[in-house]
Design a protein around this motif. Structure first.
Motif, PDB file in Angstrom:
ATOM      1  N   ALA A 119       1.131  -1.047  -0.324  1.00 46.12           N
ATOM      2  CA  ALA A 119      -0.539   0.100   0.007  1.00 46.12           C
ATOM      3  C   ALA A 119       1.015   1.098   0.065  1.00 46.12           C
ATOM      4  CB  ALA A 119      -0.747  -0.237   1.138  1.00 46.12           C
ATOM      5  N   VAL A 120       1.719   1.124   0.956  1.00 44.65           N
ATOM      6  CA  VAL A 120       3.079   2.603   0.861  1.00 44.65           C
ATOM      7  C   VAL A 120       3.733   2.591  -0.448  1.00 44.65           C
ATOM      8  CG1 VAL A 120       5.474   3.402   1.908  1.00 44.65           C
ATOM      9  CG2 VAL A 120       3.714   2.159   3.056  1.00 44.65           C
ATOM     10  N   ALA A 126       2.064   6.921  -6.905  1.00 38.81           N
ATOM     11  CA  ALA A 126       1.103   8.014  -7.019  1.00 38.81           C
ATOM     12  C   ALA A 126       1.405   9.468  -6.858  1.00 38.81           C
ATOM     13  CB  ALA A 126      -0.208   7.760  -6.231  1.00 38.81           C
ATOM     14  N   ALA A 127       2.047   9.281  -5.818  1.00 34.93           N
ATOM     15  CA  ALA A 127       2.638  10.567  -5.579  1.00 34.93           C
ATOM     16  C   ALA A 127       3.588  10.845  -6.264  1.00 34.93           C
ATOM     17  CB  ALA A 127       3.215  10.275  -3.706  1.00 34.93           C
ATOM     18  N   THR A 128       4.479  10.115  -6.587  1.00 34.90           N
ATOM     19  CA  THR A 128       5.582  10.446  -8.200  1.00 34.90           C
ATOM     20  C   THR A 128       4.911  11.283  -9.540  1.00 34.90           C
ATOM     21  OG1 THR A 128       7.110   8.762  -6.910  1.00 34.90           O
ATOM     22  CG2 THR A 128       7.214   9.382  -9.218  1.00 34.90           C
ATOM     23  N   TYR A 129       4.051  10.514  -9.748  1.00 31.14           N
ATOM     24  CA  TYR A 129       3.161  10.756 -10.671  1.00 31.14           C
ATOM     25  C   TYR A 129       2.857  12.094 -10.922  1.00 31.14           C
ATOM     26  CZ  TYR A 129       3.295   6.870 -14.006  1.00 31.14           C
ATOM     27  OH  TYR A 129       4.283   5.351 -14.492  1.00 31.14           O
ATOM     28  N   VAL A 165      -4.579   7.709  -1.421  1.00 28.96           N
ATOM     29  CA  VAL A 165      -4.354   6.037  -2.667  1.00 28.96           C
ATOM     30  C   VAL A 165      -3.101   5.280  -1.557  1.00 28.96           C
ATOM     31  CG1 VAL A 165      -3.158   5.211  -4.811  1.00 28.96           C
ATOM     32  CG2 VAL A 165      -3.598   7.303  -4.917  1.00 28.96           C
ATOM     33  N   GLY A 166      -2.761   5.394  -0.590  1.00 33.08           N
ATOM     34  CA  GLY A 166      -2.481   4.778   0.346  1.00 33.08           C
ATOM     35  C   GLY A 166      -3.174   3.696   0.774  1.00 33.08           C
ATOM     36  N   ILE A 189      -8.323   2.593 -10.925  1.00 39.05           N
ATOM     37  CA  ILE A 189      -8.661   4.145 -11.430  1.00 39.05           C
ATOM     38  C   ILE A 189      -7.331   4.760 -11.138  1.00 39.05           C
ATOM     39  CG2 ILE A 189      -9.962   5.973 -11.419  1.00 39.05           C
ATOM     40  CD1 ILE A 189     -12.147   4.351 -11.263  1.00 39.05           C
ATOM     41  N   LEU A 190      -6.425   4.679  -9.424  1.00 42.13           N
ATOM     42  CA  LEU A 190      -6.245   5.354  -8.763  1.00 42.13           C
ATOM     43  C   LEU A 190      -4.677   4.705  -9.538  1.00 42.13           C
ATOM     44  CD1 LEU A 190      -7.143   5.447  -5.982  1.00 42.13           C
ATOM     45  CD2 LEU A 190      -7.182   7.204  -7.096  1.00 42.13           C
ATOM     46  N   GLN A 191      -4.618   3.337  -9.829  1.00 40.32           N
ATOM     47  CA  GLN A 191      -3.247   3.436 -10.473  1.00 40.32           C
ATOM     48  C   GLN A 191      -2.977   2.660 -12.119  1.00 40.32           C
ATOM     49  OE1 GLN A 191      -2.377  -1.168  -9.030  1.00 40.32           O
ATOM     50  NE2 GLN A 191       0.091  -1.002  -8.929  1.00 40.32           N
ATOM     51  N   PHE A 192      -3.952   3.025 -12.355  1.00 41.42           N
ATOM     52  CA  PHE A 192      -3.578   3.406 -14.052  1.00 41.42           C
ATOM     53  C   PHE A 192      -4.532   4.807 -14.714  1.00 41.42           C
ATOM     54  CE2 PHE A 192      -3.869  -1.748 -12.721  1.00 41.42           C
ATOM     55  CZ  PHE A 192      -3.184  -1.819 -12.870  1.00 41.42           C
TER      56      PHE A 192
END
Length: 335
Positions: A119-120, A126-129, A165-166, A189-192
């Protein structure tokens, strides 16, 4: 061995059957997760079984390259957006570091803490993007770069995105808070979709920035190469992973090339940022030397032309165009 799963919105069945993603062991209707049809063979070092050795090695290479890029960025003391782009590299470094432990099986999927670390990692990705997206607007100078407002906005929003997201990820893995690992639509949705949206907005913003602000068009090449590497990474992972795995007898799979091409995309992001920025000449050692040479030459001319031989008689300096060095910024932005 083949999979009958088809690509559908919100479902990981087709995706995880072709790519050994970190989240796949935690999703699906069964307690065993979703296994890929073909994946890289494991290697035993001593008494430790290492999963995805080639991919783990690529993560280590990514860490080394990120350190080099960070040192180069830190050396450009007065470049515009320096502190903001450093935050992007720091988050990417943490994401790659955690990926080593999860992809290699150092933290095994069967352990109780694997879901939390996964999860982390999902939140960091997501934070990187998101951080990349925000960095795309630094060049527009809506907020002065390097200021507390700019840095705290970037850090705060990235932390919020990563936390949300985590939490969605761990809720999906643990089947809590109304989320389900059997139907992980929100996580899907959050991952792609979310990373795709961030990349598209970033690319459009950079094209607009270069075409409307700069006279030099060479940075467009860096954008195109970075975009191409990112797209190739997704295609090799989701479309050709099983083909690659079978062709090389399970020594590699799509995750290796995904990590490699993502690293190339990040390197092109650095190259693009570097091509737009230049250091403040006022603090450049080489520029100081040139400035002193010009000043001494003008003073000699004044001494020769002045009746009294004084260096103050001819009015050399600012009156004859010996202007002090101007501060640089994003290419020819002129901020």
């Amino acid at each position: 061995m083949t999979s009958n799963a088809t690509l559908s919105f919100g479902s990981y069945d087709w995706i995880c059957s072709r790519a050994a993603l970190i989240v796949c062991p935690l999703l699906g209707a069964t307690n065993y997760g979703i296994e890929p049809v073909c994946y890289s063979r494991n290697v035993e070092f001593g008494r430790t079984l290492v999963f995805q050795p080639a991919t783990s090695f690529m993560h280590i290479c990514a860490l080394a390259m990120v350190i080099v890029m960070i040192l180069h960025v830190r050396s450009k003391y007065t470049a515009v957006g320096r502190k903001e782009i450093l935050i992007f590299f720091y988050i990417y470094f943490l994401e790659e570091l955690l990926a080593i432990f999860l992809d290699s099986g150092i933290i095994p999927p069967s352990s109780n803490v694997y879901a939390w670390f996964a999860a982390v990692h999902t939140g960091l990705t997501a934070a990187t993007y998101w951080c990349l997206l925000v960095n795309g607007f630094v060049g527009f100078q809506m907020v002065e770069d390097g200021t507390p407002l700019s840095l705290w906005t970037l850090q705060g929003t990235s932390a919020i995105v990563g936390l949300i997201v985590g939490l969605v990820a761990i809720g999906t893995f643990k089947n809590s808070a109304g989320l389900s690992s059997a139907k992980p639509t929100g996580l899907w949705i959050l991952q792609f979709i979310f990373p795709l949206a961030c990349v598209v907005v970033y690319i459009v913003a950079q094209f607009f920035l270069v075409l409307r602000t700069l006279d030099d068009r060479w940075p467009i090449g860096d954008i195109l190469f970075g975009t191409a590497f990112w797209v190739i990474a997704q295609v090799l992972l989701f479309a050709f992973s099983n083909t690659i795995c079978d062709a090389v007898s399970h020594y590699l799979d799509g995750t290796f090339f995904h990590a490699l091409c993502n690293l190339f995309a990040v390197m092109m992001t650095y190259k693009y940022w570097d091509s737009l920025t230049k250091e403040d000449l006022e603090f450049s050692v080489s520029s100081k030397e040139k400035a002193w040479e010009v000043k001494e030459t003008l003073l000699r001319e004044d001494d020769d032309d002045s009746p009294s031989g004084s260096g103050y008689g001819g009015g050399a300096g600012y009156g004859q165009g010996a202007y002090p060095p101007q501060k640089g910024g994003y290419g020819q932005y002129g901020y």
